[in-house]
Design an enzyme around this catalytic site. Structure first.
Site, short mmCIF file in Angstrom:
data_model
loop_
_atom_site.label_atom_id
_atom_site.label_comp_id
_atom_site.label_asym_id
_atom_site.label_seq_id
_atom_site.Cartn_x
_atom_site.Cartn_y
_atom_site.Cartn_z
CE1 TYR A 1 3.20 -6.11 -6.03
CE2 TYR A 1 3.87 -7.94 -7.45
CZ TYR A 1 3.57 -7.44 -6.20
OH TYR A 1 3.63 -8.27 -5.10
CB SER B 1 -5.29 -7.57 5.73
OG SER B 1 -4.65 -6.81 4.71
N GLY B 2 -3.51 -9.95 5.58
CA GLY B 2 -2.61 -10.74 4.76
C GLY B 2 -1.31 -11.13 5.44
CB THR C 1 4.78 -1.19 7.15
OG1 THR C 1 5.55 -1.91 6.18
CG2 THR C 1 5.70 -0.33 8.01
N GLY C 2 1.95 -2.47 6.76
CA GLY C 2 0.96 -3.26 6.02
C GLY C 2 0.47 -4.41 6.88
N GLY D 1 1.22 -9.29 6.40
CA GLY D 1 1.59 -8.43 7.53
C GLY D 1 0.92 -8.86 8.81
CB SER E 1 6.79 -10.10 -5.57
OG SER E 1 6.09 -10.94 -6.48
#
Length: 248
Positions: A153, A17-18, A13-14, A20, A140
């Site tokens: 976050y 881009s980045g 998922t996600g 993922g 994170s």
């Protein structure tokens, strides 16, 4: 030589881009069929053009349980799917708001994607996950560090770290499903660049012991390891891939 994920079915998922996208590319390189899910249809189409025919795009908003259900219904019914061997619950968002200026709308938006989205992504995948499956969650280093202005976050990423511990207790012994977490430090992704800006990104890089910010491919390498049998004795763990930033 056979590839480490030859014949496996993965869901990311996600994935448009980045981290993922980099991970989807790596999993395909390692032999897996990868269902790539993201909110942005155009970006998904571009991702498929970069990855190739072993990437199957599915438009899904992980903040909506109905979308998550459709995602796994599609995987289940696909001739290339039918099961999930590797699940990378990676979709997430970030926004700065110091305490005193946090709105209910922002709270709902960040928790809906980063916590609710991860929870229901894993829960809806459960019928397709079998013994030996690997679930990897994106947290994170902010799950244990206090980054000014990012309390929402950080709280969602702490929840994700907690999920991995509890789900290891729920799933590993009884069903043989391993759950682990990768916690990136500063990684040069579109989300990081939008939030940090060029000047702040350079300041952050100067604080990293390795001397630079990370690349999405470096996180993809960690995910690929956790997805493979090379990590068969690792469960409930957190791998902090941060260039040493949170370690000293």
């Amino acid at each position: 030589m056979s590839k480490p994920l030859e014949g496996k079915v993965s869901v990311v998922t996600g994935a448009a881009s980045g981290i993922g996208l980099a991970t989807a590319k790596r999993l395909v390189k390692d032999g897996s069929i990868v269902f790539i899910a993201d909110l942005h249809e155009d970006a998904l189409a571009k991702a498929v053009s970069e990855i190739g025919s072993n990437a199957i795009p599915i438009v899904a908003d992980v903040s909506k349980v109905s979308d998550i259900k459709k995602l796994f219904e599609t995987v289940k019914d696909s001739p290339k799917g039918g099961r999930v061997d590797v699940l990378f619950a990676n979709a997430g968002i970030a926004a700065a708001a110091p305490i005193g200026s946090i709105s209910e709308e922002l709270y709902d938006r960040i928790f809906s994607v980063n916590a609710k989205g991860v929870l229901f992504t894993v829960q809806e995948a459960l019928p397709l996950l079998g013994k030996g499956s690997s679930v990897i969650l994106t947290s994170s280093i902010d799950n244990f560090k206090g980054l000014p202005g990012y309390s929402l976050y950080g709280a969602t990423k702490a929840a994700v770290r907690s999920f991995a511990r509890t789900w290891t207790a729920d799933l590993t012994k009884s069903r043989g499903i391993r759950v682990n977490v990768v916690s990136p430090g500063p990684i040069v992704t579109p989300m990081f660049e939008a939030g940090a800006g060029e000047v702040k990104a350079k300041i952050i890089a100067s604080q990293v012991p390795i001397g630079r910010n990370g690349r999405p491919e470096e996180i993809a390498n960690v995910v690929a390891f956790l997805a493979s049998d090379a990590s068969s004795f690792i469960a409930g763990a957190e791998i902090q891939a941060d260039g040493g930033l949170a370690q000293i």
